[in-house]
Design an enzyme around this catalytic site. Structure first.
Site, mmCIF file in Angstrom:
data_model
loop_
_atom_site.group_PDB
_atom_site.id
_atom_site.type_symbol
_atom_site.label_atom_id
_atom_site.label_comp_id
_atom_site.label_asym_id
_atom_site.label_seq_id
_atom_site.Cartn_x
_atom_site.Cartn_y
_atom_site.Cartn_z
ATOM 1 N N ARG A 43 0.804 -1.236 0.000
ATOM 2 C CA ARG A 43 0.000 0.000 0.000
ATOM 3 C C ARG A 43 0.828 1.273 0.000
ATOM 4 O O ARG A 43 0.385 2.293 -0.510
ATOM 5 C CB ARG A 43 -0.781 0.085 1.307
ATOM 6 C CG ARG A 43 -1.931 -0.803 1.450
ATOM 7 C CD ARG A 43 -2.416 -0.694 2.896
ATOM 8 N NE ARG A 43 -3.163 -1.888 3.242
ATOM 9 C CZ ARG A 43 -4.482 -1.912 3.355
ATOM 10 N NH1 ARG A 43 -5.171 -0.830 3.205
ATOM 11 N NH2 ARG A 43 -5.103 -3.036 3.620
ATOM 12 N N LYS A 134 -0.499 -18.559 5.944
ATOM 13 C CA LYS A 134 -1.451 -18.860 7.000
ATOM 14 C C LYS A 134 -1.733 -17.577 7.781
ATOM 15 O O LYS A 134 -0.884 -16.699 7.767
ATOM 16 C CB LYS A 134 -0.910 -19.947 7.936
ATOM 17 C CG LYS A 134 0.244 -19.453 8.848
ATOM 18 C CD LYS A 134 0.323 -20.205 10.132
ATOM 19 C CE LYS A 134 -0.274 -19.469 11.281
ATOM 20 N NZ LYS A 134 0.612 -18.570 12.043
ATOM 21 N N HIS A 226 0.714 -25.305 12.571
ATOM 22 C CA HIS A 226 2.014 -25.969 12.773
ATOM 23 C C HIS A 226 1.903 -27.234 13.631
ATOM 24 O O HIS A 226 2.439 -28.283 13.267
ATOM 25 C CB HIS A 226 2.996 -25.004 13.441
ATOM 26 C CG HIS A 226 3.122 -23.676 12.755
ATOM 27 N ND1 HIS A 226 3.054 -23.540 11.387
ATOM 28 C CD2 HIS A 226 3.304 -22.426 13.241
ATOM 29 C CE1 HIS A 226 3.196 -22.271 11.074
ATOM 30 N NE2 HIS A 226 3.339 -21.564 12.175
HETATM 31 C C1 BG6 Z 1 4.101 -18.258 13.047
HETATM 32 C C2 BG6 Z 1 3.258 -17.740 14.176
HETATM 33 O O1 BG6 Z 1 3.299 -18.917 12.110
HETATM 34 O O2 BG6 Z 1 5.088 -19.166 13.561
HETATM 35 C C3 BG6 Z 1 4.136 -17.046 15.220
HETATM 36 O O3 BG6 Z 1 2.308 -16.810 13.684
HETATM 37 C C4 BG6 Z 1 5.248 -17.982 15.683
HETATM 38 O O4 BG6 Z 1 3.369 -16.610 16.331
HETATM 39 C C5 BG6 Z 1 5.990 -18.580 14.485
HETATM 40 O O5 BG6 Z 1 6.144 -17.231 16.493
HETATM 41 C C6 BG6 Z 1 6.953 -19.663 14.945
HETATM 42 O O6 BG6 Z 1 7.745 -20.084 13.858
HETATM 43 P P1 BG6 Z 1 9.214 -20.683 14.093
HETATM 44 O O7 BG6 Z 1 9.649 -21.074 12.728
HETATM 45 O O8 BG6 Z 1 10.040 -19.563 14.696
HETATM 46 O O9 BG6 Z 1 9.074 -21.824 15.034
#
Ligand code: BG6
Length: 476
Positions: A43, A134, A226
């Site tokens: 934007r 996501k 996740h």
């Molecule tokens: C993201 C979440 O998808 O994954 C975050 O929105 C989180 O809140 C992150 O901190 C964690 O990812 P990673 O790869 O650091 O374990």
């Protein structure tokens, strides 16, 4: 390979921290196609030169060298447009054509508008592809609405939904471990496995993302995607091939077999928590509720759940799922707890204290696999056999740099390989289960328990955290 990447949300945090650094490393490794072009869309009114200067600054932190950064910046041009206005998108992108991959690193409420704008611009015609970050919606109804609207714009086989955990090498290794080894598959079921623990603990807080987080909380931010992806890879039936749909069919079956939560059981089967001020890595940090966004329902920053998978393989095996922010350590691990032997011959440790075998798959911060086996200590005297658990340790530190998960996913999206992306029915099945938890919490008025930042969450969750890494394991 497609050679034009349209990156929506190009000035956002994800683009700066993960996507552009991933593109930089792919470019250094000569993995991008010749003539590759990145159209950064956001934007903010800015010229391409100003955007390149901003991006150059961010990329200077990467260990790639200034020539490599300059080479990537030369492929980038910037377009600014109001992303909430579908009618403005086509004119802003006039002049772009060819095999495009459009990556929406934007909040989900913009997905449909941007897709409609892209369709009007002719940029979703086959073989063009759409990549979505996501979360896809915030519950089953909103996810269905997004999926249906996207379906009207392009085919499912050209929609790539990201869960960046699937891009992590250690997560893919779960597939290798399960389906490349006769030994494990033979015991991978309720007869030999007592329980499974999946833990995604973070030391990071919510800082800077309060508004997004106030709508999601730990359950929707982490478990819906996740944690459930990890659960699927542990629990799925062996797929007949690694074909994207064959693999995803198996994951959907697991998600559909998850037993929905009910208000009368949710009190013993789940714990919610929210961090208060405390110390993380020796530094004082503020609590979440002090910064919480006013006028919204309170959300949890910690959640522990006992999940049941109602199928033949996993009947009666609890899957303890736990994730939280501002916890004592950053660790992501899956621990498979095997049943004790059926008959115990040895004096020590006494049968009731003998640890059964455990398979520990540590995914973050370091990657290693340990299989704990009981063995006897060679003692000085000829006494009774003394047993103790000893780990067979398979350390998996990569020989060179550990790749960012998004490198693999960007490359797969450019190449059209959707095995590591999430299908619409998978997203919906995951939301259906999450919705059952949300409504059980609402109906039973489940409390959100306070915990100190830097601790292991509310005391009530101790039972969900049986396999925390010891200090020796953390040091490995
Ligand atoms: C993201 C979440 O998808 O994954 C975050 O929105 C989180 O809140 C992150 O901190 C964690 O990812 P990673 O790869 O650091 O374990």
């Amino acid at each position: 390979m497609h050679d034009t990447l349209l990156l929506f949300g190009a000035t956002g945090d994800l683009a700066a921290r993960q996507l552009f650094p991933s593109l930089l490393h792919l470019s250094v490794d000569a993995l991008l196609p010749g003539g590759f072009r990145i159209v950064a869309v956001a934007r903010q009114p800015m010229s391409t030169e100003e955007f390149r200067a901003w991006l150059g600054d961010k990329l200077a932190r990467e260990a790639a060298g200034s020539d490599a950064v300059a080479a990537l910046l030369a492929c980038v041009e910037y377009v600014h447009v109001d992303l909430a206005d579908a009618a403005a998108i086509a004119p802003a992108l006039a002049g772009i054509s060819g095999r495009c991959v459009s990556y929406l690193a934007t909040p989900p409420y913009l997905f449909v508008t941007i897709a409609q704008g892209l369709k009007a611009a002719g940029l979703l015609e086959a073989p063009s592809r759409l990549v979505l970050e996501k979360p896809i919606g915030s519950d089953l109804a909103s996810a269905r609405a997004i999926n249906a609207a996207l379906d009207a714009c392009l085919g499912e086989d050209r929609i790539f939904r990201i869960d960046h955990y699937l891009g992590k090498a250690a997560v893919q290794n779960l597939l290798a471990l399960r389906f490349g080894n006769t030994l494990l598959e033979a015991v991978w079921q309720h007869r030999w496995i007592e329980s499974v623990d999946i833990l995604v603990a973070e030391t990071a807080g919510v800082d800077g993302r309060e508004s997004y987080y106030a709508d999601y909380g730990a359950l929707r931010d982490m478990v819906q995607n996740h944690v459930l992806q990890l659960l699927c890879l542990v629990a799925m039936e062996p797929p007949a091939s690694l074909d994207a749909d064959v693999l995803r069919d198996e994951k959907v079956k697991v998600l559909r077999a998850l037993r929905p939560f009910r208000a009368d059981g949710v009190g013993t089967e789940s714990v919610r928590g929210r961090y208060e001020a405390g110390l993380v890595d020796g530094e004082p940090v503020r609590g979440f509720q002090l910064q919480a966004v006013k006028g919204r329902e309170p959300v949890e920053t910690f959640v522990a759940l006992r999940a049941s998978i109602d199928n033949w393989r996993w009947a009666g095996v609890p899957f303890r799922l736990c994730t939280g922010k501002r916890l004592a350590q950053r660790v992501t691990q899956v621990v498979v707890n095997f049943r004790p032997t059926s008959h115990w011959l040895f004096e020590k440790p006494r049968r009731e204290r003998a640890s059964p075998n455990r398979l520990v798959l540590r995914l973050q911060p370091s990657e290693n696999i340990e299989l704990e086996l009981m063995s006897s200590l060679a003692g000085p005297e000829w006494g009774a056999l003394q047993l103790q658990p000893l780990p067979l340790d398979l350390s998996m530190e990569p020989p060179l740099r550990r790749r960012i998960a998004y490198e693999r996913l960007l490359l797969d999206a450019l190449n059209g390989n959707s095995t590591l992306f999430v299908r619409s029915d998978e997203v919906e099945a995951a939301w259906a289960w999450i919705d059952s938890i949300e409504s059980a919490w609402r109906e039973s008025d489940a409390p959100i328990l306070p915990y100190m930042a830097g601790s292991w969450g509310p005391g009530a969750a101790a039972d969900f955290l049986r396999n925390l890494p010891t200090s020796a394991e953390r040091a490995r």
